[in-house]
Motif scaffolding. Sequence first.
Motif, PDB file in Angstrom:
ATOM      1  N   LEU A  99       0.804  -1.223   0.000  1.00 37.41           N
ATOM      2  CA  LEU A  99       0.000   0.000   0.000  1.00 37.41           C
ATOM      3  C   LEU A  99       0.839   1.276   0.000  1.00 37.41           C
ATOM      4  O   LEU A  99       0.579   2.198  -0.776  1.00 37.41           O
ATOM      5  N   THR A 100       1.859   1.339   0.844  1.00 39.37           N
ATOM      6  CA  THR A 100       2.685   2.546   0.875  1.00 39.37           C
ATOM      7  C   THR A 100       3.382   2.757  -0.458  1.00 39.37           C
ATOM      8  O   THR A 100       3.364   3.865  -1.029  1.00 39.37           O
ATOM      9  N   ILE A 101       3.989   1.699  -0.987  1.00 43.70           N
ATOM     10  CA  ILE A 101       4.703   1.804  -2.260  1.00 43.70           C
ATOM     11  C   ILE A 101       3.730   2.088  -3.399  1.00 43.70           C
ATOM     12  O   ILE A 101       3.993   2.920  -4.278  1.00 43.70           O
ATOM     13  N   GLY A 102       2.594   1.393  -3.393  1.00 41.27           N
ATOM     14  CA  GLY A 102       1.613   1.589  -4.450  1.00 41.27           C
ATOM     15  C   GLY A 102       1.080   3.005  -4.500  1.00 41.27           C
ATOM     16  O   GLY A 102       0.912   3.587  -5.575  1.00 41.27           O
ATOM     17  N   ASN A 103       0.839   3.595  -3.343  1.00 41.95           N
ATOM     18  CA  ASN A 103       0.251   4.935  -3.292  1.00 41.95           C
ATOM     19  C   ASN A 103       1.261   6.053  -3.501  1.00 41.95           C
ATOM     20  O   ASN A 103       0.901   7.131  -3.976  1.00 41.95           O
ATOM     21  N   TYR A 104       2.537   5.813  -3.152  1.00 47.01           N
ATOM     22  CA  TYR A 104       3.495   6.918  -3.137  1.00 47.01           C
ATOM     23  C   TYR A 104       4.689   6.751  -4.073  1.00 47.01           C
ATOM     24  O   TYR A 104       5.421   7.714  -4.292  1.00 47.01           O
ATOM     25  N   LEU A 105       4.908   5.554  -4.624  1.00 47.00           N
ATOM     26  CA  LEU A 105       6.056   5.356  -5.512  1.00 47.00           C
ATOM     27  C   LEU A 105       5.687   4.699  -6.839  1.00 47.00           C
ATOM     28  O   LEU A 105       6.168   5.100  -7.895  1.00 47.00           O
ATOM     29  N   ALA A 106       4.845   3.673  -6.798  1.00 44.84           N
ATOM     30  CA  ALA A 106       4.622   2.841  -7.979  1.00 44.84           C
ATOM     31  C   ALA A 106       3.970   3.598  -9.129  1.00 44.84           C
ATOM     32  O   ALA A 106       4.283   3.354 -10.301  1.00 44.84           O
ATOM     33  N   LEU A 124      -1.367  -2.862 -12.372  1.00 48.28           N
ATOM     34  CA  LEU A 124      -0.802  -2.606 -11.050  1.00 48.28           C
ATOM     35  C   LEU A 124      -1.836  -2.968 -10.001  1.00 48.28           C
ATOM     36  O   LEU A 124      -2.940  -2.429  -9.991  1.00 48.28           O
ATOM     37  N   GLU A 125      -1.476  -3.900  -9.123  1.00 45.63           N
ATOM     38  CA  GLU A 125      -2.362  -4.304  -8.031  1.00 45.63           C
ATOM     39  C   GLU A 125      -1.744  -3.882  -6.703  1.00 45.63           C
ATOM     40  O   GLU A 125      -0.564  -4.139  -6.450  1.00 45.63           O
ATOM     41  N   VAL A 126      -2.538  -3.245  -5.861  1.00 45.03           N
ATOM     42  CA  VAL A 126      -2.060  -2.748  -4.576  1.00 45.03           C
ATOM     43  C   VAL A 126      -2.726  -3.544  -3.455  1.00 45.03           C
ATOM     44  O   VAL A 126      -3.952  -3.658  -3.411  1.00 45.03           O
ATOM     45  N   ALA A 127      -1.919  -4.126  -2.571  1.00 52.32           N
ATOM     46  CA  ALA A 127      -2.427  -4.936  -1.460  1.00 52.32           C
ATOM     47  C   ALA A 127      -1.353  -4.951  -0.378  1.00 52.32           C
ATOM     48  O   ALA A 127      -0.292  -4.343  -0.536  1.00 52.32           O
ATOM     49  N   ASN A 128      -1.611  -5.663   0.727  1.00 52.48           N
ATOM     50  CA  ASN A 128      -0.579  -5.708   1.761  1.00 52.48           C
ATOM     51  C   ASN A 128       0.459  -6.780   1.431  1.00 52.48           C
ATOM     52  O   ASN A 128       0.317  -7.539   0.477  1.00 52.48           O
ATOM     53  N   THR A 129       1.524  -6.831   2.215  1.00 49.06           N
ATOM     54  CA  THR A 129       2.669  -7.688   1.890  1.00 49.06           C
ATOM     55  C   THR A 129       2.280  -9.148   1.769  1.00 49.06           C
ATOM     56  O   THR A 129       2.674  -9.826   0.808  1.00 49.06           O
ATOM     57  N   SER A 130       1.510  -9.665   2.721  1.00 46.38           N
ATOM     58  CA  SER A 130       1.166 -11.088   2.678  1.00 46.38           C
ATOM     59  C   SER A 130       0.354 -11.437   1.443  1.00 46.38           C
ATOM     60  O   SER A 130       0.526 -12.513   0.858  1.00 46.38           O
ATOM     61  N   GLN A 131      -0.516 -10.533   0.998  1.00 42.01           N
ATOM     62  CA  GLN A 131      -1.314 -10.785  -0.199  1.00 42.01           C
ATOM     63  C   GLN A 131      -0.458 -10.752  -1.466  1.00 42.01           C
ATOM     64  O   GLN A 131      -0.636 -11.575  -2.376  1.00 42.01           O
ATOM     65  N   ILE A 132       0.478  -9.806  -1.519  1.00 46.64           N
ATOM     66  CA  ILE A 132       1.375  -9.731  -2.676  1.00 46.64           C
ATOM     67  C   ILE A 132       2.232 -10.989  -2.762  1.00 46.64           C
ATOM     68  O   ILE A 132       2.423 -11.568  -3.841  1.00 46.64           O
ATOM     69  N   THR A 224      -3.686   3.933   4.867  1.00 49.10           N
ATOM     70  CA  THR A 224      -2.889   4.988   5.493  1.00 49.10           C
ATOM     71  C   THR A 224      -3.692   6.266   5.689  1.00 49.10           C
ATOM     72  O   THR A 224      -3.554   6.935   6.728  1.00 49.10           O
ATOM     73  N   GLU A 225      -4.527   6.629   4.714  1.00 47.98           N
ATOM     74  CA  GLU A 225      -5.299   7.866   4.854  1.00 47.98           C
ATOM     75  C   GLU A 225      -6.293   7.763   6.007  1.00 47.98           C
ATOM     76  O   GLU A 225      -6.555   8.743   6.708  1.00 47.98           O
ATOM     77  N   ALA A 226      -6.866   6.575   6.201  1.00 48.40           N
ATOM     78  CA  ALA A 226      -7.794   6.389   7.315  1.00 48.40           C
ATOM     79  C   ALA A 226      -7.067   6.553   8.653  1.00 48.40           C
ATOM     80  O   ALA A 226      -7.609   7.139   9.605  1.00 48.40           O
ATOM     81  N   ILE A 227      -5.840   6.046   8.723  1.00 49.99           N
ATOM     82  CA  ILE A 227      -5.051   6.202   9.946  1.00 49.99           C
ATOM     83  C   ILE A 227      -4.757   7.678  10.209  1.00 49.99           C
ATOM     84  O   ILE A 227      -4.907   8.172  11.334  1.00 49.99           O
ATOM     85  N   LEU A 240       3.580   5.583  10.529  1.00 50.42           N
ATOM     86  CA  LEU A 240       3.557   5.251   9.110  1.00 50.42           C
ATOM     87  C   LEU A 240       4.884   5.651   8.465  1.00 50.42           C
ATOM     88  O   LEU A 240       5.731   6.282   9.091  1.00 50.42           O
ATOM     89  N   SER A 241       5.022   5.301   7.198  1.00 47.12           N
ATOM     90  CA  SER A 241       6.231   5.654   6.459  1.00 47.12           C
ATOM     91  C   SER A 241       6.374   7.163   6.320  1.00 47.12           C
ATOM     92  O   SER A 241       5.383   7.899   6.166  1.00 47.12           O
TER      93      SER A 241
END
Length: 289
Positions: A99-106, A124-132, A224-227, A240-241
């Motif tokens: 999620l962090t990489i997908g939203n801010y770098l990818a 491009l698919e965005v998910a958490n580490t375990s899902q990727i 991240t935005e919800a947090i 967060l990052s």
Amino acid sequence: MKFTLRQLDVFLETARAQNISRAAEALHLSQSAASSALKELEKMYDIQLFDRLGKRLVLNDFGRAIKPRAQALLDQARELEQDLLQRSDIGALKVGATLTIGNYLAVGILTRYRQAHKDADVALEVANTSQIVEKLVNFDLDIGMIEGELNHPELELIPWRQDALVVFCAPDHPWAGKPWLSDEDVLAADWILREPGSGTRQTFDRAMHGLLAGMKSPLELQHTEAIKRAVEAGLGLGCLSNLCMEDAFRRGSLVPIPVPQRAFDRQFYLVLHRNKFRSRAIAQWIAYC
């Protein structure tokens, strides 16, 4: 060589879809043609590749064992076809990003990639580490970009870039402007954190080693935005990052709080299946990263 590439294609798509009808649809074949191709492959070598569980076709041990080599062979065949046709297109690419990489770098990398290869077919698919990780193991993705550490025998990690988490609070929080948080403060705080299975949560838990058992149960949110919104509302502290927080810190809607005795540094990685054929598309993506 008795088997055909079409049979391998049907085998791999059936493994992904766990259903011959959906596999046939994805390959633009009739159900009978797809079913015949799979049956012929199994009959030809007197093997069984799937366990039939109702309408589901689930890979058995033998099917799982040959799947990586079948996928690599089919990927090489497709790239060879591009060369034979003397096409300049780079081929399809399926990228997974946490999620962090997908939203801010990818997205920035994707933009540069598409500018250089205007007809490129990139998903491009965005998910958490375990899902990727799960999708990489199952060959549902060609390459992953993750922020979590892992040790998986089927996956190769390529160190990419450094990052660090930062603890933050709302500007009207009683601890805003505090020079640092002690371990006692960490234990007393209300926390809003990413969910287990995310790379961010993995780094936070590692940094808080020795304190986790005594900390309050956090409010866990996946985005991240919800947090950030929850922390702005005064519900507690977040972590967060730095990548996620630059704009909020610049605006003053959130403020950082140092925790110098805790190590929040981490590594971003590119991840590939060890048996994945390194196509031109994959090589180009890595270069742009």
